[in-house]
Design a protein around this motif. Structure first.
Motif, mmCIF file in Angstrom:
data_model
loop_
_atom_site.group_PDB
_atom_site.id
_atom_site.type_symbol
_atom_site.label_atom_id
_atom_site.label_comp_id
_atom_site.label_asym_id
_atom_site.label_seq_id
_atom_site.Cartn_x
_atom_site.Cartn_y
_atom_site.Cartn_z
ATOM 1 N N MET A 247 0.850 -1.168 0.000
ATOM 2 C CA MET A 247 0.000 0.000 0.000
ATOM 3 C C MET A 247 0.899 1.236 0.000
ATOM 4 N N VAL B 220 1.341 5.318 -0.085
ATOM 5 C CA VAL B 220 0.627 6.538 0.301
ATOM 6 C C VAL B 220 1.578 7.704 0.088
ATOM 7 N N TRP C 88 -2.623 -1.220 4.974
ATOM 8 C CA TRP C 88 -3.116 0.079 5.457
ATOM 9 C C TRP C 88 -3.215 0.057 6.983
ATOM 10 N N ARG D 169 -3.893 7.607 -1.197
ATOM 11 C CA ARG D 169 -3.569 6.187 -1.354
ATOM 12 C C ARG D 169 -3.425 5.909 -2.845
ATOM 13 N N GLU E 288 -2.868 3.270 -6.124
ATOM 14 C CA GLU E 288 -3.192 1.927 -6.600
ATOM 15 C C GLU E 288 -2.162 1.482 -7.625
#
Length: 97
Positions: free
Chosen positions: A1, A3, A64, A86, A88
């Motif tokens: 993930m 960020v 997350w 966030r 992808e």
């Protein structure tokens, strides 16, 4: 993930991009770094824009939830005006070590 964090500077409470960066220089102790790894942090870097207009950081967490647990443990709140985005997908030329 992945960020990415963006904080326009100065913040509403008057912090400069350099203030935000220097805060992290003081925060990032060996204990905090070990905790980040334990919570699944795979990558983290922070910068200021050359013109001082913003602070930027990017982090990669295994999950997350792991990232959120880390921020809660260390009582890290969003900076005034901060946006966390966030991301992808994950494609690149060089893999993480």
């Amino acid at each position: 993930m992945w960020v990415i964090f963006h904080v326009p500077a100065p913040t509403p409470d008057g912090q400069t991009a350099e203030d935000l960066y220097e805060k992290r220089v003081r925060w990032f102790t060996p204990e905090m770094k070990a905790s980040a790894r334990e919570h699944g942090c795979l990558f983290h870097r922070a910068w200021t824009a050359t013109d001082g207009s913003a602070f930027w950081a990017i982090a990669c967490w295994e999950t997350w939830e792991g990232g959120q647990a880390f921020y809660e443990q260390w009582e890290i709140d969003a900076e005034p005006g901060e946006e966390a985005i966030r991301l992808e997908g994950d494609i690149g030329l060089v893999p993480l070590p």
